[in-house]
Motif scaffolding. Structure first.
Motif, PDB file in Angstrom:
ATOM      1  N   GLU A  95       0.833  -1.201   0.000  1.00 53.43           N
ATOM      2  CA  GLU A  95       0.000   0.000   0.000  1.00 53.43           C
ATOM      3  C   GLU A  95       0.868   1.252   0.000  1.00 53.43           C
ATOM      4  N   VAL A  96       1.925   1.228   0.784  1.00 53.86           N
ATOM      5  CA  VAL A  96       2.847   2.366   0.837  1.00 53.86           C
ATOM      6  C   VAL A  96       3.509   2.561  -0.524  1.00 53.86           C
ATOM      7  N   LEU A  97       3.891   1.457  -1.146  1.00 56.07           N
ATOM      8  CA  LEU A  97       4.563   1.530  -2.432  1.00 56.07           C
ATOM      9  C   LEU A  97       3.658   2.140  -3.495  1.00 56.07           C
ATOM     10  N   ARG A  98       2.412   1.687  -3.552  1.00 56.24           N
ATOM     11  CA  ARG A  98       1.545   2.218  -4.607  1.00 56.24           C
ATOM     12  C   ARG A  98       1.124   3.659  -4.301  1.00 56.24           C
ATOM     13  N   ARG A  99       1.031   4.053  -3.028  1.00 56.18           N
ATOM     14  CA  ARG A  99       0.783   5.458  -2.724  1.00 56.18           C
ATOM     15  C   ARG A  99       1.967   6.303  -3.163  1.00 56.18           C
ATOM     16  N   SER A 100       3.167   5.762  -2.993  1.00 57.06           N
ATOM     17  CA  SER A 100       4.373   6.466  -3.420  1.00 57.06           C
ATOM     18  C   SER A 100       4.333   6.764  -4.903  1.00 57.06           C
ATOM     19  N   ARG A 133      10.748   5.939   6.752  1.00 58.09           N
ATOM     20  CA  ARG A 133      11.040   4.528   7.057  1.00 58.09           C
ATOM     21  C   ARG A 133      10.056   3.597   6.351  1.00 58.09           C
ATOM     22  N   ALA A 134       8.772   3.993   6.332  1.00 53.78           N
ATOM     23  CA  ALA A 134       7.764   3.178   5.657  1.00 53.78           C
ATOM     24  C   ALA A 134       8.051   3.085   4.160  1.00 53.78           C
ATOM     25  N   ALA A 135       8.469   4.202   3.574  1.00 54.27           N
ATOM     26  CA  ALA A 135       8.787   4.201   2.142  1.00 54.27           C
ATOM     27  C   ALA A 135       9.994   3.315   1.843  1.00 54.27           C
ATOM     28  N   VAL A 136      11.013   3.409   2.709  1.00 58.68           N
ATOM     29  CA  VAL A 136      12.206   2.573   2.527  1.00 58.68           C
ATOM     30  C   VAL A 136      11.842   1.097   2.614  1.00 58.68           C
ATOM     31  N   VAL A 176      16.497  -5.937  -2.232  1.00 59.73           N
ATOM     32  CA  VAL A 176      17.069  -7.233  -1.849  1.00 59.73           C
ATOM     33  C   VAL A 176      17.208  -8.131  -3.073  1.00 59.73           C
ATOM     34  N   ILE A 177      16.185  -8.172  -3.884  1.00 67.55           N
ATOM     35  CA  ILE A 177      16.225  -9.015  -5.089  1.00 67.55           C
ATOM     36  C   ILE A 177      17.350  -8.580  -6.016  1.00 67.55           C
ATOM     37  N   ILE A 178      17.488  -7.280  -6.215  1.00 70.65           N
ATOM     38  CA  ILE A 178      18.547  -6.773  -7.093  1.00 70.65           C
ATOM     39  C   ILE A 178      19.916  -7.157  -6.553  1.00 70.65           C
ATOM     40  N   VAL A 179      20.118  -6.989  -5.256  1.00 70.48           N
ATOM     41  CA  VAL A 179      21.424  -7.312  -4.656  1.00 70.48           C
ATOM     42  C   VAL A 179      21.715  -8.813  -4.776  1.00 70.48           C
ATOM     43  N   ILE A 180      20.738  -9.651  -4.476  1.00 70.99           N
ATOM     44  CA  ILE A 180      20.938 -11.100  -4.535  1.00 70.99           C
ATOM     45  C   ILE A 180      21.311 -11.539  -5.945  1.00 70.99           C
ATOM     46  N   PHE A 181      20.569 -11.066  -6.936  1.00 73.87           N
ATOM     47  CA  PHE A 181      20.845 -11.483  -8.311  1.00 73.87           C
ATOM     48  C   PHE A 181      22.146 -10.873  -8.832  1.00 73.87           C
ATOM     49  N   ALA A 182      22.472  -9.678  -8.379  1.00 72.76           N
ATOM     50  CA  ALA A 182      23.745  -9.078  -8.776  1.00 72.76           C
ATOM     51  C   ALA A 182      24.910  -9.895  -8.235  1.00 72.76           C
ATOM     52  N   LEU A 183      24.793 -10.346  -6.985  1.00 71.29           N
ATOM     53  CA  LEU A 183      25.860 -11.154  -6.391  1.00 71.29           C
ATOM     54  C   LEU A 183      26.024 -12.494  -7.105  1.00 71.29           C
ATOM     55  N   GLY A 241      13.143 -13.748  -0.577  1.00 71.97           N
ATOM     56  CA  GLY A 241      11.955 -13.670   0.262  1.00 71.97           C
ATOM     57  C   GLY A 241      12.261 -13.883   1.733  1.00 71.97           C
ATOM     58  N   VAL A 242      13.135 -14.826   2.022  1.00 71.39           N
ATOM     59  CA  VAL A 242      13.513 -15.095   3.414  1.00 71.39           C
ATOM     60  C   VAL A 242      14.231 -13.879   4.005  1.00 71.39           C
ATOM     61  N   ILE A 243      15.180 -13.317   3.240  1.00 69.24           N
ATOM     62  CA  ILE A 243      15.908 -12.136   3.721  1.00 69.24           C
ATOM     63  C   ILE A 243      14.950 -10.965   3.916  1.00 69.24           C
ATOM     64  N   THR A 244      14.015 -10.793   2.967  1.00 66.30           N
ATOM     65  CA  THR A 244      13.025  -9.726   3.084  1.00 66.30           C
ATOM     66  C   THR A 244      12.191  -9.899   4.349  1.00 66.30           C
ATOM     67  N   ALA A 245      11.768 -11.123   4.611  1.00 72.32           N
ATOM     68  CA  ALA A 245      10.965 -11.393   5.809  1.00 72.32           C
ATOM     69  C   ALA A 245      11.728 -11.039   7.079  1.00 72.32           C
ATOM     70  N   VAL A 246      13.016 -11.343   7.090  1.00 74.25           N
ATOM     71  CA  VAL A 246      13.842 -11.028   8.265  1.00 74.25           C
ATOM     72  C   VAL A 246      13.983  -9.520   8.427  1.00 74.25           C
ATOM     73  N   LEU A 247      14.303  -8.813   7.351  1.00 74.72           N
ATOM     74  CA  LEU A 247      14.529  -7.369   7.422  1.00 74.72           C
ATOM     75  C   LEU A 247      13.256  -6.602   7.761  1.00 74.72           C
ATOM     76  N   LEU A 248      12.111  -7.109   7.312  1.00 76.20           N
ATOM     77  CA  LEU A 248      10.844  -6.438   7.584  1.00 76.20           C
ATOM     78  C   LEU A 248      10.160  -6.978   8.838  1.00 76.20           C
ATOM     79  N   ALA A 249      10.845  -7.882   9.539  1.00 77.29           N
ATOM     80  CA  ALA A 249      10.316  -8.465  10.776  1.00 77.29           C
ATOM     81  C   ALA A 249       8.978  -9.161  10.553  1.00 77.29           C
TER      82      ALA A 249
END
Length: 616
Positions: A113-118, A370-373, A381-388, A443-451
């Motif tokens: 929701e935050v993303l699409r409002r952005s 913070r919500a926007a970030v 996260v996806i970009i970093v993982i695939f870049a690595l 997805g796992v890393i995202t879940a951890v970072l977003l609690a």
């Protein structure tokens, strides 16, 4: 990485198909070989039978043709189907499931929701909002989710921003073009490479030298759809910059960086350039227009009491019902005529999007930094993982430790021309470096970072599997059909017959992909059905195989807006149930015009005029 010897196991009977099983009449043999495709398209496109049932009927027909006409042993034909179905599950649906899971988690946690409002706050000019939401953000959704999600979500977002439902659905359908070939983390292109045996780099490079032409013009087309010639005159510069930047990023990423990240990078680059131009260029304000009232095609806006997506009566202003702007969760549910699935097409609440419900529109809702970030974090996260994973050292380790190649047991098929063992009888189980695995890790890393709690993440994964259950079955049956047709020789027969088109073959090549996607609703399915056929015809006609293979995918993206699946999803999301024929009439001309442009481009790429565009 374990590599097998490309030879049949001892003790197995080698089957070598013939190109003309009926003897002396390649045309008649081609008609017999095409029977499975005829069954599939008639059931799916004419009789509107569910996609997985159409696929099963076509699969049964292909096995019958393989055994009766081509003399393929029953065991080997069935074994071919099993191998094809397994390929449909891994790596294809492994990619789609994990990509959609990441998206589903952002919906469940409210970050979407935050993303699409952005995105909605970037401009109050509805002509540019169409480009930002339907084209840029739609491409980002296509990169991760696909399967109708970009059309459904873009339609709802545009309605929330004040667009008429019919116009919102039309804009969303037309915008869902250029990103499709690299959608779902490059699944269509990856499938095309795996089935044809062409290097992924060559296929990706060639598609990346065709679809950017579409990307360059689509934003201008969207502006025209919203505000006609006046809109193009007043906003042509930011629209053109957006299209050209998307095209440049798509070309660079598909040719030199990452197939999987092509749409993600292109979407972010294009919206960044568009915002830069909007902030540095004075754009004439649009004249007042009746965009948010009753629909120009005669139907009421769902926010004002029209029909809801599932055919019920909306109660405007009460927050009841299931139409966009009602505050219901999920916003719409639609039954796909292609997959037979009844699924949430726009997950997430829309309570903050429509003034009729007494809630705040985008412009009045303030989100913290913070919500926007956090909203953009999953994509970072996806970009970093695939870049690595593209780093040479990391890539080598992943391939060596996590890839197994082995001859499929009991399947011994030789190429109909060379007599060498068919490469498609070798199964590649790259469980560690697979795109789907990288998405699962993201997805796992995202879940951890977003609690995100394990319970919420697990429930989101289960919901994703449930939502895609019919799509999974459909893809498995379509790939089983493709494998039986390819290994029995049916595809080779049709390809050799089509090669007789001569110079017209390159011009007509995109039409085949366009037809496949228009009927199946999937560029991946169209590539599975016609990819090897295109390559066979190219080799027999002296064309570069990667050119016609890419043309199949590039032409296919233009059939997306005509597919019954996408039309139904767009109509449901916009509250226009039953008006799919009107939407079809609105977009068919643009689809054909862009298809003609693609046909001319591919034809010129097959000649000395644009032959320099082919990968070296």
């Amino acid at each position: 990485m374990i590599r097998p010897e490309f030879q049949p196991a001892t003790g197995g009977t080698v089957f070598q198909p013939v190109l003309d099983p009926l003897g002396g009449s390649l045309g008649l043999s081609s008609l017999v070989a095409a029977l499975p495709l005829v069954v599939f398209f008639v059931l799916l496109g004419v009789l509107r039978v569910q996609a997985w049932l159409s696929g099963l009927a076509a699969l049964a027909t292909s096995i019958a043709v393989a055994v009766a006409a081509y003399g393929m042993p029953v065991g080997q034909s069935l074994n071919s189907a099993v191998l094809g179905a397994l390929f449909g599950l891994f790596p294809i649906m492994w990619i789609v499931v994990n990509a959609l899971w990441v998206y589903q988690m952002t919906v469940d946690t409210g970050h979407f929701e935050v993303l699409r409002r952005s995105f909605g706050k970037l401009s109050d000019d509805q002509r540019l909002q169409a480009v930002i939401v339907a084209f840029c953000f739609g491409a980002l959704l296509e990169a991760l989710a696909g399967f109708g999600a970009p059309v459904a979500i873009s339609s709802v977002m545009l309605i929330a921003l004040g667009f008429k439902p019919f116009k919102a659905a039309t804009v969303a359908l037309v915008a869902n073009t250029a990103p499709v070939a690299f959608g779902a983390m490059g699944t269509p292109v990856i499938t095309l490479s795996e089935l044809t045996g062409l290097p992924l780099e060559d296929v990706s490079s060639m598609v990346g030298r065709q679809t950017p032409l579409l990307a360059a013009v689509v934003p201008l087309l969207l502006v025209y759809l919203v505000d006609g010639r006046r809109g193009v005159r007043q906003t042509w510069w930011p629209a053109l910059v957006c299209g050209l930047s998307f095209a440049a990023a798509q070309f660079v990423c598909s040719n030199y960086m990452s197939v999987e990240l092509t749409d993600v990078v292109a979407a972010l680059v294009s919206v960044g350039m568009l915002v830069l131009v909007m902030r540095t260029t004075k754009i004439p304000a649009p004249e007042p227009a009746d965009i948010s009232g009753d629909d120009e095609a005669g139907g009421p806006s769902p926010a004002k009491g029209g029909a809801t997506p599932d055919g019920g009566a909306a109660t405007g202003g009460t927050g009841a019902g299931t139409g966009p702007g009602t505050g219901a969760e999920p916003a719409t549910r639609t039954r796909s005529p292609q997959t037979g699935t009844t699924a949430d097409t726009t997950a997430g609440t829309t309570a903050d999007t429509t003034a009729d419900t007494g809630t705040k529109p985008y412009a009045e809702t303030q989100d913290s930094t913070r919500a926007a970030v956090n909203a953009y974090l999953p994509y970072a996260v996806i970009i970093v993982i695939f870049a690595l994973t593209k780093l040479p050292a990391v890539k080598t380790v992943l391939e060596e430790k996590g890839t197994v190649l082995f001859n499929w047991p009991g399947l011994h098929v030789a190429d109909p021309v060379s007599g060498k063992p068919a490469a498609s009888t070798v199964f590649k189980f790259d469980w560690l470096p697979a795109t789907g695995t990288m998405l699962l890790l993201s997805g796992v890393i995202t879940a951890v970072l977003l609690a995100v709690s394990p319970r919420v993440a697990t429930r989101a994964y289960g919901r994703t599997l449930h939502q895609l259950r019919w799509a999974i079955l459909t893809v498995a049956t379509v790939l089983a059909l493709a494998y039986v047709m390819n290994l029995s020789g049916q595809t080779a027969t049709i390809g050799n017959f089509i090669a007789g088109a001569g110079a017209a073959l390159a011009f007509l090549s995109p039409v085949l992909g366009w037809l496949g996607v228009a009927v199946t609703g999937s560029d991946t399915s169209a590539n599975a059905l016609f990819g090897i056929l295109q390559v066979t015809a190219a080799k027999n006609s002296g064309y570069a195989p990667e050119l016609l293979a890419a043309a199949n995918s590039s032409g296919g993206v233009l059939g997306k807006m005509l597919s019954p699946q996408n039309l139904a999803i767009a109509a449901a999301a916009a509250g226009l149930g039953g008006r799919e024929p009107e939407l079809l009439r609105k977009v068919v001309g643009w689809s054909l015009a862009l298809l003609l442009l693609m046909c001319v481009l591919v034809f010129l790429q097959s000649t000395s005029v644009l032959g320099w565009m082919l990968p070296a």
